[in-house]
Structure formats: structure tokens, C-alpha cells
Design an enzyme around this catalytic site. Structure first.
Site, PDB file in Angstrom:
ATOM      1  N   GLY A 253      73.144  73.366 108.672  1.00 52.28           N
ATOM      2  CA  GLY A 253      74.337  73.208 107.847  1.00 52.28           C
ATOM      3  C   GLY A 253      75.632  73.404 108.601  1.00 52.28           C
ATOM      4  O   GLY A 253      76.710  73.322 108.029  1.00 52.28           O
TER       5      GLY A 253
ATOM      6  N   LYS B 113      72.015  78.006 121.529  1.00 53.73           N
ATOM      7  CA  LYS B 113      72.392  76.889 122.389  1.00 53.73           C
ATOM      8  C   LYS B 113      73.060  77.399 123.664  1.00 53.73           C
ATOM      9  O   LYS B 113      72.714  76.967 124.783  1.00 53.73           O
ATOM     10  CB  LYS B 113      73.326  75.959 121.624  1.00 53.73           C
ATOM     11  CG  LYS B 113      73.563  74.619 122.285  1.00 53.73           C
ATOM     12  CD  LYS B 113      74.323  73.680 121.340  1.00 53.73           C
ATOM     13  CE  LYS B 113      73.490  73.310 120.143  1.00 53.73           C
ATOM     14  NZ  LYS B 113      74.169  72.360 119.234  1.00 53.73           N
TER      15      LYS B 113
ATOM     16  N   SER C 291      50.259 100.827  92.908  1.00 50.14           N
ATOM     17  CA  SER C 291      50.548  99.429  93.203  1.00 50.14           C
ATOM     18  C   SER C 291      52.003  99.181  92.816  1.00 50.14           C
ATOM     19  O   SER C 291      52.377  99.391  91.656  1.00 50.14           O
ATOM     20  CB  SER C 291      49.616  98.502  92.421  1.00 50.14           C
ATOM     21  OG  SER C 291      49.878  97.159  92.754  1.00 50.14           O
TER      22      SER C 291
ATOM     23  N   CYS D  77      51.987  94.360  94.367  1.00 53.11           N
ATOM     24  CA  CYS D  77      51.410  93.244  93.605  1.00 53.11           C
ATOM     25  C   CYS D  77      52.466  92.361  92.954  1.00 53.11           C
ATOM     26  O   CYS D  77      52.143  91.440  92.223  1.00 53.11           O
ATOM     27  CB  CYS D  77      50.438  93.755  92.546  1.00 53.11           C
ATOM     28  SG  CYS D  77      51.201  94.726  91.241  1.00 53.11           S
TER      29      CYS D  77
ATOM     30  N   MET E   1      78.587  72.931 111.816  1.00 51.84           N
ATOM     31  CA  MET E   1      79.483  71.839 112.161  1.00 51.84           C
ATOM     32  C   MET E   1      78.828  70.852 113.118  1.00 51.84           C
ATOM     33  O   MET E   1      78.091  71.231 114.023  1.00 51.84           O
ATOM     34  CB  MET E   1      80.744  72.414 112.802  1.00 51.84           C
ATOM     35  CG  MET E   1      81.873  71.422 112.884  1.00 51.84           C
ATOM     36  SD  MET E   1      83.237  72.033 113.871  1.00 51.84           S
ATOM     37  CE  MET E   1      82.674  71.601 115.509  1.00 51.84           C
TER      38      MET E   1
ATOM     39  N   GLU F 189      56.753 100.843  89.003  1.00 49.52           N
ATOM     40  CA  GLU F 189      57.718  99.789  88.668  1.00 49.52           C
ATOM     41  C   GLU F 189      58.916 100.335  87.902  1.00 49.52           C
ATOM     42  O   GLU F 189      59.887  99.618  87.676  1.00 49.52           O
ATOM     43  CB  GLU F 189      57.031  98.684  87.866  1.00 49.52           C
ATOM     44  CG  GLU F 189      56.240  99.186  86.680  1.00 49.52           C
ATOM     45  CD  GLU F 189      55.347  98.112  86.061  1.00 49.52           C
ATOM     46  OE1 GLU F 189      55.654  96.920  86.219  1.00 49.52           O
ATOM     47  OE2 GLU F 189      54.352  98.482  85.417  1.00 49.52           O
TER      48      GLU F 189
ATOM     49  N   ARG G 244      44.999  95.248  85.344  1.00 48.10           N
ATOM     50  CA  ARG G 244      46.135  95.885  84.668  1.00 48.10           C
ATOM     51  C   ARG G 244      45.938  95.788  83.168  1.00 48.10           C
ATOM     52  O   ARG G 244      45.690  94.704  82.634  1.00 48.10           O
ATOM     53  CB  ARG G 244      47.443  95.198  85.066  1.00 48.10           C
ATOM     54  CG  ARG G 244      48.674  95.864  84.438  1.00 48.10           C
ATOM     55  CD  ARG G 244      49.949  95.152  84.826  1.00 48.10           C
ATOM     56  NE  ARG G 244      50.099  93.875  84.132  1.00 48.10           N
ATOM     57  CZ  ARG G 244      51.100  93.016  84.356  1.00 48.10           C
ATOM     58  NH1 ARG G 244      52.004  93.291  85.278  1.00 48.10           N
ATOM     59  NH2 ARG G 244      51.178  91.884  83.684  1.00 48.10           N
TER      60      ARG G 244
ATOM     61  N   TYR H   4      47.678  97.412 101.427  1.00 50.71           N
ATOM     62  CA  TYR H   4      47.437  95.998 101.163  1.00 50.71           C
ATOM     63  C   TYR H   4      48.639  95.368 100.487  1.00 50.71           C
ATOM     64  O   TYR H   4      49.520  96.055  99.958  1.00 50.71           O
ATOM     65  CB  TYR H   4      46.188  95.796 100.288  1.00 50.71           C
ATOM     66  CG  TYR H   4      46.326  96.304  98.861  1.00 50.71           C
ATOM     67  CD1 TYR H   4      46.871  95.498  97.861  1.00 50.71           C
ATOM     68  CD2 TYR H   4      45.907  97.580  98.512  1.00 50.71           C
ATOM     69  CE1 TYR H   4      47.002  95.948  96.567  1.00 50.71           C
ATOM     70  CE2 TYR H   4      46.040  98.051  97.208  1.00 50.71           C
ATOM     71  CZ  TYR H   4      46.587  97.236  96.244  1.00 50.71           C
ATOM     72  OH  TYR H   4      46.728  97.686  94.942  1.00 50.71           O
TER      73      TYR H   4
ATOM     74  N   HIS I  54      58.818  83.606  84.472  1.00 54.64           N
ATOM     75  CA  HIS I  54      57.431  83.422  84.049  1.00 54.64           C
ATOM     76  C   HIS I  54      56.867  82.120  84.604  1.00 54.64           C
ATOM     77  O   HIS I  54      55.772  82.079  85.172  1.00 54.64           O
ATOM     78  CB  HIS I  54      57.346  83.427  82.516  1.00 54.64           C
ATOM     79  CG  HIS I  54      55.973  83.169  81.987  1.00 54.64           C
ATOM     80  ND1 HIS I  54      55.501  81.889  81.730  1.00 54.64           N
ATOM     81  CD2 HIS I  54      54.952  84.009  81.710  1.00 54.64           C
ATOM     82  CE1 HIS I  54      54.257  81.968  81.291  1.00 54.64           C
ATOM     83  NE2 HIS I  54      53.903  83.235  81.270  1.00 54.64           N
TER      84      HIS I  54
ATOM     85  N   ARG J 182      80.458  72.220 120.514  1.00 51.15           N
ATOM     86  CA  ARG J 182      79.284  72.320 119.640  1.00 51.15           C
ATOM     87  C   ARG J 182      79.160  73.743 119.108  1.00 51.15           C
ATOM     88  O   ARG J 182      79.456  74.708 119.802  1.00 51.15           O
ATOM     89  CB  ARG J 182      77.995  71.984 120.407  1.00 51.15           C
ATOM     90  CG  ARG J 182      77.845  70.543 120.832  1.00 51.15           C
ATOM     91  CD  ARG J 182      76.542  70.366 121.631  1.00 51.15           C
ATOM     92  NE  ARG J 182      76.206  68.969 121.844  1.00 51.15           N
ATOM     93  CZ  ARG J 182      76.591  68.255 122.893  1.00 51.15           C
ATOM     94  NH1 ARG J 182      77.353  68.821 123.823  1.00 51.15           N
ATOM     95  NH2 ARG J 182      76.218  67.001 123.020  1.00 51.15           N
TER      96      ARG J 182
ATOM     97  N   ARG K 206      65.876  73.693 123.283  1.00 51.32           N
ATOM     98  CA  ARG K 206      65.600  74.747 122.297  1.00 51.32           C
ATOM     99  C   ARG K 206      64.148  74.610 121.868  1.00 51.32           C
ATOM    100  O   ARG K 206      63.535  73.554 122.055  1.00 51.32           O
ATOM    101  CB  ARG K 206      66.512  74.619 121.075  1.00 51.32           C
ATOM    102  CG  ARG K 206      66.391  73.289 120.341  1.00 51.32           C
ATOM    103  CD  ARG K 206      67.418  73.159 119.240  1.00 51.32           C
ATOM    104  NE  ARG K 206      67.412  71.808 118.671  1.00 51.32           N
ATOM    105  CZ  ARG K 206      68.312  71.364 117.818  1.00 51.32           C
ATOM    106  NH1 ARG K 206      69.284  72.156 117.412  1.00 51.32           N
ATOM    107  NH2 ARG K 206      68.242  70.127 117.351  1.00 51.32           N
TER     108      ARG K 206
END
Length: 875
Positions: free
Chosen positions: A102, A23, A765, A832, A104, A746, A618, A852, A455, A93, A337
Site C-alpha cells: 500500500g 529495500k 481454558s 479455546c 508509495m 473468560e 462446555r 494447548y 456468531h 522508492r 528481497r
């Protein structure tokens, strides 16, 4: 030299956004463009950070700079703060560098007190206006700065209206408003144990502190967490000379956009009110007029405003959201803005601006929030019905879309209800793989437990099914087939509810939905994105239907097929359970032989759907206990069905029990113990590829992915089983077939020794769901129970499972990528986990040079656009 914390509007520009906030930077830029902007100054974001560093105190150095800037602004305005004869009033402001709903609310008319209100009345010859401004200021200051409940002021205001027979606010006289002011001040003193502050400088400093405090209020913290906004940004404060839209019928205030924010149509869109202040437009007390009506009532002002709107859009090269005030026929610009817009409008505006020659295609792509595309791909509630509905509970917005249906508490009942033609909402404490068919039958899924990567969340996103997860407001009693809410509602099986997977809201009634609609602009934007990006986009899919959906959305391959999801079909689970309880290899192989044709058929369907694109499969990953019941009654029923003694099956269940199954006998460890499982799956993969090539003419190059590898010898052993079986199948079918064997990274140890693992892996992956769990030592299904405390205490700002943690998990990924390439320069690498559809994670993947990303089908368009933005930003 003294550090500068406060800047006049004449001292800044648009490039100082980080320091002045959005602003403040825009007010400075409009000032430099010569537009009619009321004088003012900005207290910088650095001052906000100093406020927190000093224990929530504004340092004397900063206070001095604030009052120096105030004095210069007074001189420019020709008025003085607190002067009874010619009072100077300001608005205060907030203004962070990113829009923060959120934060003021605005405070208007600051500087009024018992003396200056009289001066303002004399100066304007309008006593009613002066006391109307004063009552507004007392209420705003009390509510916003001092946190006195708004309803208490509303009661007084409405009481005075009622006593004087006034229906409209504008019917109140000056004497009525004086009475309201008197009662407001009494209320303030009762609530705060002190008189309402009369010193304008005290008012100003308290208001600035309130803006700084609002940076850390719960609403702002939640908004920052959802929108990737770091707490160290801080907020700026804008102090601006008041101009008045409520001084008479030749005054007014309004909000307008240079294009329609709902549709993107290229014409001025907005509304205004005459004889009003800013909050009146949004409060809904009076009905505003459309901006076009200003052409009739104030033609010169309208022409000036239209010219300024055009100038600002051309200057910022984006649709603008503007606030303005008219004071006695004179136009003032209070804000501009980049305007918020719907996803459909964002696409329309981007395409139009390129066609108008205003921006390039790359700039157009950067103006669209990839996450907003979700709303174009899923059903939503009818806006009018949604506006009237009140949520009965709120959980996590785990999978977007809108759904309504009848409640069912288990998969079997959900499936039967679906067969009867009913719309179903599956309600579970938490879901497991055996609920998948029920999830397919459901319009939406509601769980009381679990997080954004639970899940239920992961599977629902893959299906494109609406899901609200981790709804702790809901208490489920499955045996009674009921759930109640902490707000006092109770629902039984067959009752209607509605879920909003985009907000996490649950509604206790059936709300009408409307189907998603995708315009031609969508295809245009996707085409532009594809021409820019270098990261490929694959999908996570476990069946032909999901694979087909992903291909329609532009998926260039399948990055994760979770074979265990295929085993929970009611026709297959008996063979799986037979395999699990087998006491010897011969019996186990007999059960696996029953599964082989089923797996082969699944893979053929997926290969056909993917049309020759890469397919990564997998091998079996979850611990075997997930396929067996745990309750004695269920074990007894299953034992009877399988022709086993209860004790025999119970013993098998007990033997499979693990204290920490996610770190137990799963992934590649199953293949080491039971190589015949890997043999069956390899045979199914290779046979399906050969048959697809012969029958469909589709050249398939399967990619076999071994999960949970933490040591190169694990991968070496399982790869040997795969290669031996593949060669055997190719000899039997008399056809050579190229295939690849790789692994998921992983386990943190795998990332640390990726150069050794790359000796046996042709691709990596990154399974960032498990990698995040193991790196943090958090269970993603349980972390929600304590993460709120981490957010409140500033230990974490973001959910570590919603995007890649670049400092920790990301460092392991970067290390693994570099180590892997050092051994095998041509190794292919992707991601993945669920992070494959998260824009900030995709940008990180671009930075570390992955090939990827792979995500659920409905996130493919998001990933395509995010990958293009990552290329533009990172290169």
C-alpha cells in the site's frame, strides 16, 4: 555527536533492516557483496518517525544529512544534481522493514527540468529518450507526490498518440513527446496553482515527504492492521542513481525470481522488456519476454544475471525477487528481497531447500506464513473468471474459501433448497444459533452485520464454510426476500451470487470454483512442525463430522464442544423450549429427560471420532431467550405448536428478556438456578463415555468445562452437582471412569482470583472471545460500527478481537496462569477462543506456558505450524 539519519549504501548491511527498511538493507548488502548496484543512500525509518513527531516536517538536521549524502553520491557517480551539461538523476522508492504493497509508488528520473532534459538529450545524443524520461517524471511526480489524478495525464498522452496516428508508445517522436511535456506542465499548473518545480533539490525533498506521508495513507494503515505491522516502525526512503533501460535496443529492464513463485519450481522465472523503464513491465502496455529469451539477445548479460541470482539465493538462503536494468549492455541490480509466493510454492521451496542442504528444517518452517495454508484447504475461484469479475460489495473476510449459490434469506428455505439439489448462499442481517442447520446447508454465508468474531464468523470457520460478515454495503429487506447494494444492484431470492471469504468480496454472478488440493509437501511440513512444537493443538467442534475433519488435519484433542449448538436441531428444539417454559422443576426434568438420549448420542459420536483423545465439553452457555422467538407472529405459531396459549408463551418470552443478555442469566448461572440442567448434561457425558468404552473399546476421559465462572463458590457449587451425578451414573453402570472438571477463564474477575478458582478446577481454558469483550467493555458484534474511527484516529491499530490483546487481555491471562499454578502446579491450561488459530496469539500462549491451543478444524494445520514457529522463536 550528531544523530545519524542518512546512510550511504556503502555504510549499511542486511542486519540494519529495522533502520534502513528491507529495500535499503538489501541494497547495502548487495553493495557489500560487490554486485553492480547503482550508487545511492537511504533516509532511515528514524527520520520518518521524526517527521511525524515534528508535525510532518523534515528537520533541518536531516535535510543537511540528505544533501551531504547526495553530494557524496554525485561524486561517486561523476555527475551533479541540476547540472545542465551532465545532469545527475535519481529514483526515489519507499522501503519499510516489511513489504508494504500500500506504500508509495516509485518515482523515476527525478532531477529533470527544462534545462537538464536538454543536457540529457545532448549527453546521450538521444532527444527522444530525454523527453520520454521527462514526461514520465512529470506524470509520476504529479500523481504520486502531488496527488494529481493519473487519468488526466493519460487523456493527454492518448490524445497526442491519436493526433499523430501512433498505436504504440514507441512510435511517438521527440517532437510528440515535447508536446506531451508542454501539456503536462500546463495541467500541473492548473491543478496545483503553481508551476512544475524546476529545482531538483525541491523535487527530492517533496518526494521524500511523499514517501513518509504514504506510511500513513489509508491503504497502508489497512495493510498494517491485517499483517501485524506497528505504525511506529516507519518507512525508509531509498534515493538511487538512475540507470536507463529506455536508451535504445541494447537497454532493458526486468523482474525475476530465483524460483517460480507460483509452483516453487527451482529455475529462474521472470520477464523483461528491451528499451523500457521499470513501470512498463508491470503496466501491461507492452508484452514482456520470458527471462530465458535474454539468453539469446544478451547472452553475457544473462549469464551474469543467472550467476548473481544464484549468489543472492545462496546468500539469503531464500527465494529472491529481483529487479534489474540493462544500460547499453551493462547489468545493474536495483533490488532483491525474499520473494512473495503462493502457499503451494512456499511448501515446495521449503522442502526443496532442505533437501538441497541449503537450510535446516527449522529454517524451512520459519519461511512459511501459517495463515497462507488457509488457501490450500478451501475452494477458490478459477483465476481467469475472478480476474474478469467486479465485486458488487465488500465485507469482512470472516471465513476463507470461495462459494457461489442461490440466495436464500432464512435457514428453513436454505435447507429446503439444499434438499432440491441447489447450491445455497445464506444471506442474513446477522446469524444466531437457530441458523446453524441453514449454515450447514449453505455453500457460503453473507451477513450485513457482525465482525470477525461474530456468531456467523466463528461458526462458519468451524464448519470450514466460506463467510463474508459485516458487509455494510448490503441492505437486506428480509420480508421482501431481497437485498440491494450501495452500488445500485438489487437481488431477489433465488438469484446467483458468489462470495470470496478470503478477501470479503461479493460478486453478483455465479463464478466457477476449483477444489483445494493438498500436496505431499503439506504432510512433510506438518511432520516437521510436529517434531518441533511443544504446544498441543486441539479443535473446537460440536459434532462428529467436524471432529473427524479436525483429526484428519492433526488435532490432538477437542478443546471446546459447545453443547448449545446441539439443541437447535429441528427434532430437539421443541424439548428445549418445553424445558425453558416449564413452570416447575418436575416439568423441566420431564423435558430434560427427552434431551438426555440426544445429548448422549452426540457425545458418543464425538468420542468415537476423537478416538480416545481428550474431549472438553462446555456446559450450556447462552441465555435461554436465544431459543425462543421474539416476533408476535412467531410466538403465536409456536404457542399453537406447543399447545400453549399465546399469552402464556408471550409472558415467558417477556420474563426471559434481559437488557444485557451477554452479562445476564447464562453460563454457570443457569446451572446455579437450574441444577437439573447440569445433572442432565453430566449424565449424558458420563453415560456416553462408559458406553463408548464398552462398545468401541475407546478409553475416554471426559473434561467437563463450566462456563462464565467469576467466583470460586460458583464453580464449587456446580462441581458438586457434577460430581454427585457422575458418581451416581458410575454406580448405576458399575464402572469407574476418570473425568475432570475445569472452567473457562473468560470473566476478568476469574483471572484476578485464579488461585482461588484453581482449588476446584483441574484445568483452565481461556475463552478469549468473552474475556476480550469484558476486558475492553466492547460487544464484538457491535464494535465494528465504531472501530474504524479508532483506527483512523490512531487509538487502535488492530482489531482487538482478531488476536490476543497482549497488553490488557494478555496480562490477565498471564496472571491467571501464574496464580493457577501457584495453587495447582499440574493444572492444564489452554485457549479455546478464536484466537487459538491466530499465529501471534499462539506465540503469546507459548510465552506464558499454556499446554494447548484449540481452534476450528480448518485452522488446525495453521496452529500446528504456528506452534512450531513459536517454539523456535520463544523456546
Amino acid at each position: 555527536m550528531e544523530h545519524k539519519y542518512v546512510y550511504l549504501f556503502s555504510e549499511g548491511n542486511a542486519s540494519m533492516r529495522d533502520l534502513l527498511g528491507g529495500k535499503g538493507a538489501n541494497l547495502a548488502e548487495m553493495t557489500s557483496l560487490g554486485l553492480p548496484v547503482p550508487f545511492g543512500f537511504t533516509v532511515s525509518t528514524e527520520a520518518c518517525n521524526r517527521y511525524y513527531a515534528c508535525g510532518k516536517v523534515i528537520e533541518e538536521e536531516i535535510i543537511t544529512q540528505i544533501f551531504d549524502a547526495l553530494a557524496k553520491t554525485e561524486a561517486d557517480a561523476g555527475k551533479r544534481f541540476g547540472d545542465p551539461a551532465n545532469p545527475f538523476l535519481v529514483s526515489v522508492r519507499s522501503g519499510a522493514r516489511a513489504s508494504m504493497p500500500g506504500m508509495m509508488d516509485t518515482i523515476l528520473n527525478l532531477g529533470l527540468n527544462d534545462e537538464t532534459v536538454v543536457g540529457l538529450a545532448n549527453l546521450t545524443n538521444n532527444e527522444r529518450f530525454a523527453f520520454d524520461s521527462y514526461r514520465r517524471f512529470i506524470q509520476m511526480f504529479s500523481e504520486v507526490v502531488m496527488e494529481v489524478e493519473k487519468s488526466k495525464f493519460d487523456e493527454i498522452f492518448d490524445d497526442v498518440k491519436r493526433q499523430n496516428g501512433c498505436k504504440l508508445d514507441t512510435e511517438l517522436t521527440a517532437e510528440n513527446l515535447k508536446e506531451i511535456v508542454r501539456r503536462y506542465k500546463i495541467l500541473y499548473e492548473v491543478e496545483k496553482n503553481m508551476p512544475f518545480p524546476q529545482d531538483p533539490k525541491v523535487q527530492l525533498l517533496e518526494a521524500i515527504k511523499a514517501v513518509f506521508r504514504s506510511w500513513d495513507n489509508p491503504r497502508a494503515i489497512i495493510y498494517r492492521r491485517k499483517n501485524d505491522i506497528p505504525s511506529e516502525w516507519g518507512t525508509a526512503v531509498n534515493v538511487q542513481s538512475m540507470v536507463f533501460g529506455n536508451m535504445g535496443d541494447d537497454c532493458g529492464t526486468g523482474v525475476a525470481f530465483t524460483r517460480n513463485p507460483s509452483t516453487g519450481e527451482a529455475r529462474l522465472y521472470g520477464e523483461f522488456l528491451m528499451n523500457a523503464q521499470g513501470e512498463d513491465v508491470v503496466a501491461g502496455i507492452r508484452t514482456p519476454s520470458p527471462i530465458e529469451a535474454l539468453k539469446d539477445s544478451q547472452p553475457e548479460v544473462y549469464a551474469q544475471f543467472a550467476a548473481i541470482a544464484n549468489k543472492l539465493e545462496t546468500h539469503y538462503r531464500d527465494m529472491q525477487d529481483m529487479e534489474f536494468t540493462i544500460e547499453h549492455g551493462r547489468l545493474f541490480m536495483l533490488q532483491t528481497r525474499n520473494g512473495k509466493r503462493t502457499a503451494a510454492a512456499a511448501l515446495q521451496i521449503a522442502v526443496d531447500m532442505v533437501n538441497e542442504g541449503m537450510i535446516t528444517r527449522e529454517e524451512a518452517l520459519m519461511k512459511i506464513d501459517p495463515r497462507s495454508l488457509d488457501s490450500l484447504l478451501h475452494p477458490k475461484f478459477e483465476p481467469e473468471a475472478l480476474e474478469k469479475a467486479e465485486p458488487i460489495a465488500t465485507g469482512l473476510p470472516a471465513s476463507p474459501g470461495a462459494a457461489c449459490g442461490k440466495i436464500y434469506f432464512n435457514a428453513a428455505d436454505a435447507i429446503e433448497a439444499k434438499k432440491r439439489g441447489e447450491k445455497v448462499i445464506l444471506v442474513r442481517l446477522e446469524t444466531s444459533p437457530e441458523d446453524i442447520e441453514g449454515m450447514y446447508a449453505a455453500e457460503g454465508v453473507l451477513t450485513a452485520r457482525g465482525g470477525m468474531t461474530s456468531h456467523a464468523a466463528v461458526v462458519a470457520r468451524g464448519m470450514g464454510t466460506c463467510c463474508v460478515a459485516g458487509c455494510s454495503d448490503v441492505i437486506i429487506v428480509e420480508k421482501n426476500r431481497t437485498f440491494s447494494t450501495t452500488t445500485g444492484y438489487k437481488f431477489h431470492e433465488g438469484d446467483w451470487i458468489s462470495l470470496d471469504g478470503s478477501t470479503g468480496n461479493v460478486y453478483g454472478t455465479a463464478l466457477p470454483t476449483i477444489e483445494a488440493q493438498v500436496s505431499g509437501n503439506f504432510a512433510t511440513i506438518m511432520e516437521w512442525a510436529d517434531s518441533v512444537r511443544t504446544l498441543k493443538v486441539r479443535t473446537n467442534a460440536d459434532n462428529p463430522h467436524d471432529a473427524e475433519v479436525a483429526v484428519k488435519f492433526g488435532a490432538e484433542g477437542l478443546g471446546l464442544c459447545r453443547t448449545e449448538h446441539m439443541f437447535f436441531d429441528e427434532n430437539r428444539i421443541p424439548a428445549v423450549r418445553e424445558m425453558i417454559v416449564a413452570k416447575d422443576e418436575t416439568t423441566r426434568r420431564r423435558a430434560l429427560a427427552k434431551l438426555l438420549p440426544m445429548q448422549r448420542s452426540d457425545f458418543k459420536g464425538i468420542y468415537k471420532a476423537m478416538g480416545g483423545r481428550p474431549v472438553t465439553i462446555r456446559f450450556l452457555d447462552p441465555p435461554l431467550h436465544e431459543f425462543l422467538p421474539t416476533e408476535d407472529s412467531d410466538i403465536r405459531a409456536l404457542a399453537k405448536e406447543m399447545g400453549l396459549a399465546f399469552e402464556e408463551l408471550k409472558l415467558a418470552v417477556v420474563n426471559l428478556h434481559e437488557f444485557n443478555p451477554m452479562l445476564g442469566h447464562r453460563g454457570c448461572r443457569l446451572a446455579v438456578t437450574y441444577p437439573e440442567i447440569a445433572e442432565m448434561q453430566t449424565r449424558a457425558v458420563i453415560e456416553a463415555a462408559i458406553e463408548t468404552r464398552k462398545e468401541e473399546g475407546i478409553a475416554v476421559i471426559p473434561e467437563i468445562m463450566i462456563p462464565l465462572v467469576g467466583d470460586p463458590k460458583e464453580l464449587k457449587y456446580v462441581k458438586m452437582v457434577v460430581d454427585r451425578t457422575a458418581q451416581q451414573v458410575m454406580q448405576e453402570r458399575d464402572m469407574d471412569l476418570p473425568y475432570r472438571v475445569g472452567t473457562m477463564i473468560e470473566v476478568p474477575r476469574a483471572a484476578l482470583i485464579a488461585d482461588h478458582i484453581a482449588k476446584y478446577a483441574e484445568f483452565f481454558s481461556f475463552g478469549t472471545n468473552d474475556l476480550s469483550q469484558m476486558t475492553f467493555g466492547f460487544s464484538r458484534d457491535d464494535a465494528g460500527k465504531f472501530l474504524e474511527d479508532y483506527y483512523k484516529k490512531k487509538i487502535f491499530e488492530f482489531d482487538p478481537f482478531s488476536r490476543v490483546d497482549q497488553e490488557g487481555v494478555g496480562r490477565l491471562m498471564k496472571m491467571a496462569a501464574e496464580l493457577g499454578r501457584s495453587t495447582r502446579p499440574d493444572i492444564k491450561m489452554g485457549i479455546c477462543g478464536e484466537h487459538g488459530g491466530d499465529p501471534s496469539s499462539i506465540e503469546f500462549c507459548q510465552k506464558i506456558g499454556l499446554n494447548y491451543v484449540s481452534c476450528s478444524p480448518f485452522r488446525v494445520p495453521i496452529a500446528r505450524l504456528a506452534a512450531a514457529q513459536a517454539k523456535i522463536k520463544v523456546g
